[in-house]
Enzyme design. Structure first.
Site, PDB file in Angstrom:
ATOM      1  N   TYR A 107      15.262 -27.505 -45.461  1.00 47.33           N
ATOM      2  CA  TYR A 107      15.407 -26.703 -44.248  1.00 47.33           C
ATOM      3  C   TYR A 107      14.301 -25.660 -44.110  1.00 47.33           C
ATOM      4  O   TYR A 107      14.100 -25.102 -43.024  1.00 47.33           O
ATOM      5  CB  TYR A 107      16.758 -25.978 -44.210  1.00 47.33           C
ATOM      6  CG  TYR A 107      17.981 -26.853 -44.282  1.00 47.33           C
ATOM      7  CD1 TYR A 107      17.910 -28.243 -44.161  1.00 47.33           C
ATOM      8  CD2 TYR A 107      19.237 -26.284 -44.475  1.00 47.33           C
ATOM      9  CE1 TYR A 107      19.046 -29.028 -44.243  1.00 47.33           C
ATOM     10  CE2 TYR A 107      20.377 -27.060 -44.555  1.00 47.33           C
ATOM     11  CZ  TYR A 107      20.283 -28.431 -44.449  1.00 47.33           C
ATOM     12  OH  TYR A 107      21.412 -29.204 -44.531  1.00 47.33           O
ATOM     13  N   LYS A 135      20.125 -27.473 -51.801  1.00 45.80           N
ATOM     14  CA  LYS A 135      20.032 -28.890 -52.165  1.00 45.80           C
ATOM     15  C   LYS A 135      18.604 -29.255 -52.569  1.00 45.80           C
ATOM     16  O   LYS A 135      17.647 -28.680 -52.038  1.00 45.80           O
ATOM     17  CB  LYS A 135      20.443 -29.768 -50.968  1.00 45.80           C
ATOM     18  CG  LYS A 135      21.723 -29.334 -50.291  1.00 45.80           C
ATOM     19  CD  LYS A 135      22.016 -30.137 -49.034  1.00 45.80           C
ATOM     20  CE  LYS A 135      23.111 -29.478 -48.201  1.00 45.80           C
ATOM     21  NZ  LYS A 135      22.640 -28.315 -47.436  1.00 45.80           N
ATOM     22  N   HIS A 164      20.449 -33.995 -52.249  1.00 44.90           N
ATOM     23  CA  HIS A 164      20.531 -34.107 -50.786  1.00 44.90           C
ATOM     24  C   HIS A 164      20.806 -35.541 -50.322  1.00 44.90           C
ATOM     25  O   HIS A 164      21.602 -35.765 -49.409  1.00 44.90           O
ATOM     26  CB  HIS A 164      19.228 -33.584 -50.165  1.00 44.90           C
ATOM     27  CG  HIS A 164      19.411 -33.001 -48.801  1.00 44.90           C
ATOM     28  ND1 HIS A 164      18.704 -31.915 -48.344  1.00 44.90           N
ATOM     29  CD2 HIS A 164      20.234 -33.338 -47.772  1.00 44.90           C
ATOM     30  CE1 HIS A 164      19.069 -31.631 -47.108  1.00 44.90           C
ATOM     31  NE2 HIS A 164      19.996 -32.485 -46.735  1.00 44.90           N
TER      32      HIS A 164
END
Length: 274
Positions: A52, A77, A110
């Site tokens: 992210y 993650k 992930h």
């Protein structure tokens, strides 16, 4: 129930039922303001990821909040190109530095990258044994991935975070995880808002004087699933947390279950993992 209510993971760690997801929030002011407003509203569970690219902003908001660390539940993650044993240990340290934390509450793989996720899991087990993370788990693992992982795992995953919403009601993997005491967590729980005008959801929203999104999030909780809706707006964050003053009937739960179309908004794990 309330925002501070928790479920017990299979190692005894407490995980809040509702959290804030920060996928696609811009690093910097956007994510800092979103996290700060959520914490002000009473959220204590934050879900980010290396991919992210906003861990630093999440960390800044945590620092600015002055909340005691032990009151927070922070997840991140390891991304696909960071997988492997040594690579994962390095990725964890990077994430911890960016977040400005001494430990994580939950660290997830992930995606189940073929030929890599077992070595990655060994790294997570090592971090867990060292006390650097309170709980470890996976994300986007199907039953066959978990079967494969559990053959050699020394520590059973505590969480499996999957895409889960009424049009992707993944009953098989949910049942599998429940039987093995692995907590299921929903990402994209309101299906990115693409079918909130569905008549079944609209009728229930009218009955309970709620939004369609609140109906879906309540459906998650009644399935025993942790939910992490994303919103940058305080008013929406408040709505997403206002789930505890009503209860759907068994018949209404069944009607929402029937919306399933196996409609994925994200990649299929088997395709992503190759």
């Amino acid at each position: 129930m309330s925002l501070t209510d928790t479920t017990g993971l299979n190692n005894g760690v407490s995980m809040p039922w509702v959290g804030l997801g920060v996928y696609k929030m811009e690093s910097g002011d956007e994510v800092v303001h979103a996290v700060r407003s959520a914490l002000d509203l009473g959220y204590r569970h934050l879900d980010t990821a290396s991919f992210y690219d906003n861990e630093e902003g999440v960390g800044q908001a945590i620092k600015e909040s002055d909340l005691p660390r032990e009151e927070l539940f922070i997840t991140t993650k390891v991304w696909n190109d960071e997988q492997g044993y040594e690579e994962t240990l390095e990725a964890f340290d990077r994430s911890l530095r960016k977040l400005g934390l001494d430990y994580l509450d939950l660290y997830l793989i992930h995606w189940p990258i073929e030929g890599m996720y077992k070595a990655t899991w060994k790294a997570l087990e090592q971090l867990y044994k060292q006390g650097k993370v309170k709980a470890i788990g996976v994300s986007n693992f199907m039953t066959h991935h978990l079967d494969d992982l559990l053959k050699d795992a020394e520590v059973k995953p505590m969480v499996n975070q999957i895409e889960f919403h009424p049009e992707l009601y993944q009953e098989e993997i949910v049942d599998y995880c429940k039987q093995r005491d692995i907590q299921v967590e929903a990402w994209s729980p309101i299906g990115r808002g693409t079918y909130l005008d569905n008549p079944i959801l609209q009728d229930l929203a009218q009955k309970y004087k709620k939004t369609s999104a609140q109906i879906i999030l309540r459906w998650d909780l009644q399935h025993g699933i942790v939910t992490i809706p994303k919103s940058t707006r305080k008013v929406r964050q408040q709505e997403n947390a206002d789930l505890f003053d009503f209860e759907l009937t068994a018949d209404e739960m069944g009607k929402i279950n029937s919306l399933n179309k196996n409609n994925r908004l994200g990649p299929h794990p088997d395709e992503m993992g190759k």
